[in-house]
Design an enzyme around this catalytic site. Structure first.
Site, PDB file in Angstrom:
ATOM      1  CB  THR A  33       4.565   4.075  12.612  1.00 22.09           C
ATOM      2  OG1 THR A  33       3.436   3.238  12.385  1.00 22.09           O
ATOM      3  CG2 THR A  33       5.575   3.859  11.508  1.00 22.09           C
ATOM      4  N   GLY A  52      -1.907   0.014  -0.377  1.00 24.02           N
ATOM      5  CA  GLY A  52      -0.907  -0.218  -1.422  1.00 24.02           C
ATOM      6  C   GLY A  52      -0.775   0.990  -2.333  1.00 24.02           C
ATOM      7  CB  ALA A  53      -3.329   2.870  -4.240  1.00 33.12           C
ATOM      8  CG  ASN A  54      -3.227   5.612   0.253  1.00 31.04           C
ATOM      9  OD1 ASN A  54      -3.775   6.010  -0.768  1.00 31.04           O
ATOM     10  ND2 ASN A  54      -3.894   5.371   1.367  1.00 31.04           N
ATOM     11  CG  ASP A  75      -1.056   3.929   3.663  1.00 31.35           C
ATOM     12  OD1 ASP A  75      -0.703   2.865   4.216  1.00 31.35           O
ATOM     13  OD2 ASP A  75      -2.252   4.237   3.494  1.00 31.35           O
ATOM     14  CG  ASP A 107      -9.548   6.150   0.842  1.00 28.75           C
ATOM     15  OD1 ASP A 107      -9.748   4.923   0.839  1.00 28.75           O
ATOM     16  OD2 ASP A 107      -8.437   6.658   1.071  1.00 28.75           O
TER      17      ASP A 107
HETATM   18  O1  RIB Z   1      -4.160   3.712   5.331  1.00 26.97           O
HETATM   19  C1  RIB Z   1      -5.233   4.447   4.827  1.00 26.97           C
HETATM   20  C2  RIB Z   1      -5.982   3.621   3.851  1.00 26.97           C
HETATM   21  O2  RIB Z   1      -6.571   2.537   4.525  1.00 26.97           O
HETATM   22  C3  RIB Z   1      -7.127   4.324   3.170  1.00 26.97           C
HETATM   23  O3  RIB Z   1      -6.733   4.954   1.971  1.00 26.97           O
HETATM   24  C4  RIB Z   1      -8.147   3.212   2.984  1.00 26.97           C
HETATM   25  O4  RIB Z   1      -8.413   2.935   1.643  1.00 26.97           O
HETATM   26  C5  RIB Z   1      -7.585   2.011   3.717  1.00 26.97           C
HETATM   27  O5  RIB Z   1      -6.993   1.127   2.872  1.00 26.97           O
END
Ligand code: RIB
Length: 311
Positions: free
Chosen positions: A223, A44-46, A255, A16
């Site tokens: 949401t 996904g990672a978040n 997320d 980001d």
């Molecule tokens: O939902 C937020 C995310 O959306 C950010 O981290 C960005 O990478 C996008 O995927």
């Protein structure tokens, strides 16, 4: 906490690039922004990071590029305590990146360049099958190819694994291909894009959820940002209000909701409590800047939950 859920996230990892701005430039114009922040992101990672911070055992299935962001992303997963056996580097493509612009009210605008995320294919899901068959829940989003999302939903269904889809970023989809899900969790704009119905208020959200249920999706949570969320199923709908927070940056709040909801539900908490808790977890994440770095760990969250539920 009754049990420690095992959650797999099949999804994106981005870097980001967050700029805080007062306004947006006109075509051909150069303006100054206020400040910049670089962080690990990707929906996904978040979601994986939120689930891990809430206490779940988390398995990531993802692809990163062969640039300097790739190894750093894998290292970040490992530092958070996420299993990376199925996170691979792909030659010849960039890691996903997301230029993000946050205005003074904390509202964000995001552009995602998918890069390596777009190379995550159904065969990669098959390659991770042994791990996936042993999880309680699979979490998906839309920053990887749709064919992989649809394939994974069938995989989860066949293997009787709970499946949660966050259809973000919103895009037109084959709703029948997602009908076997356990939870479909869009925000207002994603719900709008998918159903073609406006979602400007709670009544609109209810009508939109009704359309999604009618198309065969079993449970829907829309949401609603600072308005909380709407839980909908065949038994009816319930609006779950948000908690009061001092929002600085809403990036990643959706997320935070998904990763924490998957964990709370996997622990065996009643569904409505899981949604209420996820509302608070997401709200708290907006008080900090960035995505993963603004997420609470479980101890901090429980203290906040207890203080908000006194008496
Ligand atoms: O939902 C937020 C995310 O959306 C950010 O981290 C960005 O990478 C996008 O995927």
């Amino acid at each position: 906490m009754s049990q420690r859920p095992r959650i797999a996230v099949i999804g994106s990892a981005n870097i980001d690039l967050v700029s805080f701005v007062d306004q947006f430039p006109k075509p051909g114009e150069t303006i100054f922004g206020q400040k910049f922040d670089l962080g690990f992101g990707g929906k996904g990672a978040n979601q994986a990071a939120a689930a891990r911070l809430c206490g779940a055992e988390v398995f990531m299935v993802a692809r990163v590029g062969d640039d300097l962001f790739g190894p750093a992303t894998i290292l970040n997963f490992q530092k958070v305590g996420i299993d990376t056996a199925n996170v691979k580097q792909v030659a010849g493509v960039s890691t996903g990146v997301a230029p993000i612009f946050v205005d003074p009210s904390g509202q964000n605008r995001i552009i995602v360049i998918k890069g390596a995320n777009d190379t995550l294919k159904p065969a990669d899901v098959d390659a991770a099958a042994e791990t996936l068959k042993n999880v309680d829940c699979i979490v998906l989003q839309f920053e990887i190819p749709l064919e992989t999302v649809y394939y994974t939903i069938q995989f989860a269904n066949k293997n009787k694994i709970r499946c949660i889809l966050n259809p973000a970023p919103g895009q037109p989809i084959d709703v029948k291909a997602v009908a076997n899900l356990d939870y479909f969790v869009p925000n207002e704009s994603e719900a709008e894009t998918i159903t073609g119905m406006p979602v400007r208020n709670l009544e609109d959200a209810k009508a939109c959820a009704q359309k999604l249920l009618a198309s065969g999706i079993r449970r829907v949570i829309i949401t609603l940002g600072s308005n909380g969320s709407l839980l909908a199923g065949s038994e009816g709908m319930e609006h779950m209000p948000a908690f009061k927070v001092n929002a600085k940056d809403s990036t990643g709040a959706g997320d935070a909701f998904i990763g924490s909801f998957a964990t709370f539900l996997g622990e065996g908490l009643p569904e409505k409590e899981a949604v209420r808790r996820a509302n608070l977890y997401a709200g708290l994440s907006t008080e900090g800047v960035g995505t993963q770095k603004s997420f609470y760990d479980r101890t901090r969250f429980e203290a906040e939950w207890a203080s908000r539920n006194k008496g």
